[in-house]
Design a protein around this motif. Structure first.
Motif, mmCIF file in Angstrom:
data_model
loop_
_atom_site.group_PDB
_atom_site.id
_atom_site.type_symbol
_atom_site.label_atom_id
_atom_site.label_comp_id
_atom_site.label_asym_id
_atom_site.label_seq_id
_atom_site.Cartn_x
_atom_site.Cartn_y
_atom_site.Cartn_z
ATOM 1 N N TYR A 172 1.204 -1.406 -0.455
ATOM 2 C CA TYR A 172 0.087 -0.173 -0.154
ATOM 3 C C TYR A 172 0.663 1.487 -0.069
ATOM 4 O O TYR A 172 1.997 1.504 0.634
ATOM 5 N N VAL A 173 0.320 1.941 -0.205
ATOM 6 C CA VAL A 173 1.287 4.078 -0.520
ATOM 7 C C VAL A 173 -0.480 4.642 -0.167
ATOM 8 O O VAL A 173 -1.591 4.581 -1.232
ATOM 9 N N VAL A 174 -0.417 4.966 0.598
ATOM 10 C CA VAL A 174 -1.273 6.204 1.420
ATOM 11 C C VAL A 174 -0.716 7.545 1.258
ATOM 12 O O VAL A 174 0.248 7.625 2.420
ATOM 13 N N VAL A 175 -1.719 8.212 0.740
ATOM 14 C CA VAL A 175 -1.059 9.646 1.162
ATOM 15 C C VAL A 175 -1.866 10.680 1.691
ATOM 16 O O VAL A 175 -2.686 10.551 1.589
ATOM 17 N N TYR A 176 -2.115 11.464 2.965
ATOM 18 C CA TYR A 176 -1.815 11.715 4.052
ATOM 19 C C TYR A 176 -2.600 13.167 4.079
ATOM 20 O O TYR A 176 -0.870 13.697 3.759
ATOM 21 N N ALA A 198 3.282 -3.094 3.163
ATOM 22 C CA ALA A 198 3.456 -3.923 3.134
ATOM 23 C C ALA A 198 1.887 -4.532 2.631
ATOM 24 O O ALA A 198 1.034 -4.462 3.146
ATOM 25 N N PRO A 199 1.622 -5.741 1.935
ATOM 26 C CA PRO A 199 0.198 -5.950 1.927
ATOM 27 C C PRO A 199 -0.089 -6.558 2.763
ATOM 28 O O PRO A 199 -2.197 -6.601 2.568
ATOM 29 N N GLU A 200 0.548 -6.735 3.356
ATOM 30 C CA GLU A 200 -0.747 -7.880 4.704
ATOM 31 C C GLU A 200 -0.703 -6.926 5.715
ATOM 32 O O GLU A 200 -1.481 -7.045 6.854
#
Length: 141
Positions: free
Chosen positions: A92-96, A108-110
């Motif tokens: 994952y890449v999450v931008v806040y 990581a995927p998990e």
């Protein structure tokens, strides 16, 4: 005419406070592999990234994602932007949103995405606070 010199006042480096937030976030979230803070124009503020990721390039990408996501949210709903999740095959890449900057986390995927949000959203607010205080201090000096 004499030259003006800028005298730096002792005190904590605001980027050090931001970096401490990034490191603490990594300790609290199992599966978080790295994070960074970038200004809205793509300049790197601080990072806690793995060695194989180039920080300045990632900061520019994060700023682009922030801008595009903000525009999409505004166009679709007329409201503000909070975060965007990109789920790839390897994680994952999450931008806040974090004030005039963004907090980007890599996981990581998990990873437990709910836990990731639970820990990252307050960190983004704290980072926005540190950066706003730092900007105010510079304006008042």
């Amino acid at each position: 005419m004499g030259k003006w010199t800028k005298v730096t006042m002792p005190g904590p480096d605001p980027n050090a406070a931001v970096l401490n937030q990034l490191r603490a976030l990594r300790e609290r979230v199992p599966g978080l592999t790295g994070s960074l803070v970038a200004s809205s124009d793509g300049l790197l503020v601080a990072h806690d990234l793995p060695a194989h990721i180039e920080p300045s390039g990632m900061a520019a990408l994060a700023a682009s994602q922030l801008s595009l996501s903000h525009r999409l949210a505004t166009t679709a709903h007329g409201g503000g932007f909070n975060d965007v999740v990109v789920h790839g095959t390897d994680g994952y890449v999450v931008v806040y949103a974090a004030g005039w900057a963004s907090l980007t986390v890599l996981a990581a995927p998990e990873v437990n995405v709910g836990r990731l949000h639970l820990e990252s959203r307050p960190a983004a607010r704290a980072i926005a606070h540190y950066l706003a205080e730092s900007a105010n201090d510079r304006r008042n000096s």
